[in-house]
Design a protein around this motif. Structure first.
Motif, PDB file in Angstrom:
ATOM      1  N   ARG A 167       3.852   7.778  14.296  1.00 52.95           N
ATOM      2  CA  ARG A 167       5.300   7.928  14.259  1.00 52.95           C
ATOM      3  C   ARG A 167       5.737   9.060  13.326  1.00 52.95           C
ATOM      4  NH1 ARG A 167       8.143   3.220  11.589  1.00 52.95           N
ATOM      5  NH2 ARG A 167       8.179   4.643   9.839  1.00 52.95           N
ATOM      6  N   VAL A 168       5.020   9.178  12.176  1.00 50.95           N
ATOM      7  CA  VAL A 168       5.479  10.167  11.190  1.00 50.95           C
ATOM      8  C   VAL A 168       4.871  11.558  11.407  1.00 50.95           C
ATOM      9  CG1 VAL A 168       5.939   8.406   9.456  1.00 50.95           C
ATOM     10  CG2 VAL A 168       3.730   9.543   9.449  1.00 50.95           C
ATOM     11  N   ARG A 169       3.954  11.651  12.406  1.00 52.49           N
ATOM     12  CA  ARG A 169       3.366  12.970  12.661  1.00 52.49           C
ATOM     13  C   ARG A 169       4.474  13.945  13.067  1.00 52.49           C
ATOM     14  NH1 ARG A 169      -0.840  11.709  16.050  1.00 52.49           N
ATOM     15  NH2 ARG A 169      -1.989  11.094  14.207  1.00 52.49           N
ATOM     16  N   GLY A 179       5.583  16.126   5.243  1.00 50.88           N
ATOM     17  CA  GLY A 179       5.274  15.103   4.229  1.00 50.88           C
ATOM     18  C   GLY A 179       3.782  14.981   4.038  1.00 50.88           C
ATOM     19  N   THR A 180       3.404  14.702   2.808  1.00 50.14           N
ATOM     20  CA  THR A 180       1.982  14.695   2.464  1.00 50.14           C
ATOM     21  C   THR A 180       1.439  13.281   2.244  1.00 50.14           C
ATOM     22  OG1 THR A 180       2.641  14.831   0.168  1.00 50.14           O
ATOM     23  CG2 THR A 180       2.167  16.902   1.269  1.00 50.14           C
ATOM     24  N   GLY A 181       2.329  12.318   2.091  1.00 51.32           N
ATOM     25  CA  GLY A 181       1.866  10.968   1.759  1.00 51.32           C
ATOM     26  C   GLY A 181       1.589  10.821   0.269  1.00 51.32           C
ATOM     27  N   LEU A 182       2.013  11.813  -0.509  1.00 50.18           N
ATOM     28  CA  LEU A 182       1.757  11.757  -1.961  1.00 50.18           C
ATOM     29  C   LEU A 182       3.037  11.502  -2.763  1.00 50.18           C
ATOM     30  CD1 LEU A 182      -0.669  14.796  -2.220  1.00 50.18           C
ATOM     31  CD2 LEU A 182      -1.281  12.401  -2.538  1.00 50.18           C
ATOM     32  N   GLY A 183       4.176  11.711  -2.104  1.00 52.14           N
ATOM     33  CA  GLY A 183       5.456  11.655  -2.820  1.00 52.14           C
ATOM     34  C   GLY A 183       5.692  10.345  -3.551  1.00 52.14           C
ATOM     35  N   ARG A 235       0.799  -1.223   0.000  1.00 51.89           N
ATOM     36  CA  ARG A 235       0.000   0.000   0.000  1.00 51.89           C
ATOM     37  C   ARG A 235       0.835   1.277   0.000  1.00 51.89           C
ATOM     38  NH1 ARG A 235      -4.864   0.193   3.778  1.00 51.89           N
ATOM     39  NH2 ARG A 235      -5.337   1.721   2.171  1.00 51.89           N
ATOM     40  N   ILE A 236       2.148   1.085   0.102  1.00 58.24           N
ATOM     41  CA  ILE A 236       3.024   2.232   0.315  1.00 58.24           C
ATOM     42  C   ILE A 236       2.952   3.269  -0.820  1.00 58.24           C
ATOM     43  CG2 ILE A 236       5.123   1.237  -0.707  1.00 58.24           C
ATOM     44  CD1 ILE A 236       5.287   2.798   2.599  1.00 58.24           C
ATOM     45  N   PHE A 237       2.573   2.805  -2.040  1.00 59.31           N
ATOM     46  CA  PHE A 237       2.551   3.729  -3.175  1.00 59.31           C
ATOM     47  C   PHE A 237       1.171   4.362  -3.392  1.00 59.31           C
ATOM     48  CE2 PHE A 237       5.922   0.638  -3.992  1.00 59.31           C
ATOM     49  CZ  PHE A 237       6.999   1.499  -4.049  1.00 59.31           C
TER      50      PHE A 237
HETATM   51  P1  ADP Z   1       5.564  11.364   2.823  1.00 62.91           P
HETATM   52  O1  ADP Z   1       6.988  10.990   3.015  1.00 62.91           O
HETATM   53  O2  ADP Z   1       5.375  12.715   2.290  1.00 62.91           O
HETATM   54  O3  ADP Z   1       4.672  11.044   3.992  1.00 62.91           O
HETATM   55  P2  ADP Z   1       5.576   9.387   0.774  1.00 62.91           P
HETATM   56  O4  ADP Z   1       4.522   9.008  -0.223  1.00 62.91           O
HETATM   57  O5  ADP Z   1       6.887   9.810   0.232  1.00 62.91           O
HETATM   58  O6  ADP Z   1       4.932  10.494   1.659  1.00 62.91           O
HETATM   59  O7  ADP Z   1       5.768   8.172   1.757  1.00 62.91           O
HETATM   60  C1  ADP Z   1       4.626   7.536   2.285  1.00 62.91           C
HETATM   61  C2  ADP Z   1       4.933   6.839   3.582  1.00 62.91           C
HETATM   62  O8  ADP Z   1       5.831   5.744   3.346  1.00 62.91           O
HETATM   63  C3  ADP Z   1       5.674   7.688   4.598  1.00 62.91           C
HETATM   64  O9  ADP Z   1       4.777   8.487   5.337  1.00 62.91           O
HETATM   65  C4  ADP Z   1       6.336   6.629   5.478  1.00 62.91           C
HETATM   66  O10 ADP Z   1       5.382   6.112   6.383  1.00 62.91           O
HETATM   67  C5  ADP Z   1       6.670   5.531   4.470  1.00 62.91           C
HETATM   68  N1  ADP Z   1       8.076   5.590   3.990  1.00 62.91           N
HETATM   69  C6  ADP Z   1       8.509   6.111   2.815  1.00 62.91           C
HETATM   70  N2  ADP Z   1       9.848   5.963   2.678  1.00 62.91           N
HETATM   71  C7  ADP Z   1      10.259   5.335   3.781  1.00 62.91           C
HETATM   72  C8  ADP Z   1      11.549   4.878   4.247  1.00 62.91           C
HETATM   73  N3  ADP Z   1      12.670   5.070   3.551  1.00 62.91           N
HETATM   74  N4  ADP Z   1      11.593   4.237   5.460  1.00 62.91           N
HETATM   75  C9  ADP Z   1      10.468   4.036   6.187  1.00 62.91           C
HETATM   76  N5  ADP Z   1       9.229   4.435   5.804  1.00 62.91           N
HETATM   77  C10 ADP Z   1       9.126   5.082   4.632  1.00 62.91           C
END
Ligand code: ADP
Length: 423
Positions: free
Chosen positions: A358-360, A364-368, A346-348
């Motif tokens: 954890r990431v709060r 980052g937007t979650g769109l990259g 689901r990461i993409f």
């Molecule tokens: P953003 O980084 O802006 O939240 P991304 O689409 O780039 O959005 O990444 C989505 C999510 O994937 C991140 O919020 C993080 O939870 C996870 N993620 C991405 N790259 C890594 C990494 N190198 N190590 C651990 N988790 C990662």
């Protein structure tokens, strides 16, 4: 119903009929052997009669299986077609006839070209006949045309099975969603930009005034949050444009080692702030690839930025490019928390974040990654992730070598101007 499941069901019915025939044939042979084994007392009339009865029963079973097949195919919402080796329709269920704008039975005996009125579909079916399987999507033709997803498989007994799925509605909804996001982002962008400018002005005005620190802090926080919103809106706009097929790539011959190096240079300060070592492994003299240098740089910036953002201080992030047979592989590896298997699929997805708590606060937007995946796919590559929870993550993608282009790098004009200047 899944079209492949539908075809599998049809095949199952056909197989059942075939195996019933085989069983019956086996019995018939056993009976003949018994009769012949009886020596001089063979009753030829009885044997012939038994064969006739067997044949009639076998015919009846085939006819029943045929009827079953027809009934089952009639119930399906998926179009099912059977083509022979000359690519003529031997069978078409009602859904297939409706999808292709024909009366029931109106497709029988038609060629693939007559049935679909599309050379690309004909080529797709030829590919399935010659290679075993193929698939694709036909965009809607004309006013009432349907978007059809086509899957074709060669049958072991010759000819082809073809399943058609009507995805017109799905594509329409996707278009509506993209247009909605596009409009909303446009509407939000203008007022947000004003808010951002006003906050910056306010912060400057405060410099000349005596105000408590907490007021300054609040204004600074408003500035950060507005910046975040502006970034999210522009990324949303970019993603919806890419998804609508509006991304134009400005192709050139690119040395990925240069792209890796310049991306790392741009993020060096950030790496130092994070206390993370940023290592480049990109040898000179790599084969060139064909790509949009701005877009590929954007992918690398995103991957390296993420790697640095999620890595604990004292660890190393390695960005590299290397030659593999016929391709150049680019990778970004970190020693951070990694990504659990259940999150990897689901990461993409847009807005997906692993462990939001954890990431709060990390921005980052979650769109990259969603954007990065599209850009890599538009270059004919695939963005892959290799990770284990607690053991770092490696993102990599490969691009085909453009060896034939290397020679004319100097002479050839760019196919288009770059979208923006590199920085
Ligand atoms: P953003 O980084 O802006 O939240 P991304 O689409 O780039 O959005 O990444 C989505 C999510 O994937 C991140 O919020 C993080 O939870 C996870 N993620 C991405 N790259 C890594 C990494 N190198 N190590 C651990 N988790 C990662």
């Amino acid at each position: 119903m899944d079209p492949l499941l539908a075809v599998a069901l049809l095949l199952a019915v056909a197989l059942a009929a075939a195996s019933a025939l085989l069983v019956r044939q086996g019995r018939r042979q056993a009976r003949l052997r018994r009769l012949v084994g009886a020596g001089s007392g063979v009753d030829v009339a009885a044997a012939t009669q038994a064969l006739v009865v067997d044949r009639d029963q076998a015919r009846q079973q085939v006819a029943q299986a045929d009827q079953d097949l027809g009934q089952l195919a009639g119930l399906l919402g998926v179009g099912v077609l059977r083509f022979d080796d000359d690519l003529r329709v031997r069978f078409a269920n009602p859904a297939a006839c409706a999808f292709l704008g024909r009366e029931q039975g109106g497709l029988d005996g038609r060629s693939a070209l007559e049935a679909f009125a599309d050379h690309e579909v004909e080529a797709l079916l030829l590919a399935a006949r010659d290679r075993g399987a193929s698939g694709g999507e036909v965009p809607p033709h004309g006013e009432d045309g349907r978007a059809l997803l086509i899957r074709a498989r060669r049958s072991p007994w010759g000819g082809l099975w073809v399943a058609l799925e009507d995805v017109t509605n799905l594509r329409r909804l996707e278009r509506i969603r993209t247009e909605f996001v596009d409009n909303l982002s446009h509407e939000l962008r203008t007022p947000l930009t004003s808010v951002r400018l006003l906050t910056e002005t306010l912060a400057r005005d405060l410099d000349d005034l005596v105000v408590p620190d907490r007021v300054r802090d609040r204004v600074a926080r408003i500035d950060v949050e507005t910046g975040h919103l502006v970034q999210m809106v522009s990324e949303l706009l970019e993603l919806s444009r890419i998804e609508a097929g509006g991304q134009q790539l400005y192709l050139d011959v690119v040395d990925m080692a240069d792209v890796v190096r310049s991306s790392c240079e741009r993020l060096q300060l950030f790496a130092e702030r994070q206390g993370v070592r940023l290592e480049v492994r990109a040898p000179a003299g790599l084969p060139l690839v064909r790509g949009d240098v701005e877009r590929l740089g954007q992918v690398l910036l995103n991957l390296i930025h993420n790697a640095l953002k999620f890595s604990p201080a004292g660890t190393t992030v390695t960005a590299g490019a290397r030659a593999t047979p016929g391709e150049v592989e680019v990778s970004v590896a970190d020693q951070g928390p990694g990504i659990a298997t259940q999150d990897q699929a689901r990461i993409f997805e847009r807005f997906y974040k692993v462990d939001r708590a954890r990431v709060r606060g990390m921005g980052g937007t979650g769109l990259g990654l969603a954007i990065a995946r599209h850009i890599v796919e538009d270059h004919g590559g695939r963005l892959a992730l290799d990770s284990e929870e607690g053991r770092g993550a490696t993102f990599r993608f490969s691009l085909p070598e453009a060896a034939d282009l290397a020679a004319d790098r100097e002479d050839q004009p760019r196919s288009a101007q770059p979208a923006g200047s590199s920085s």
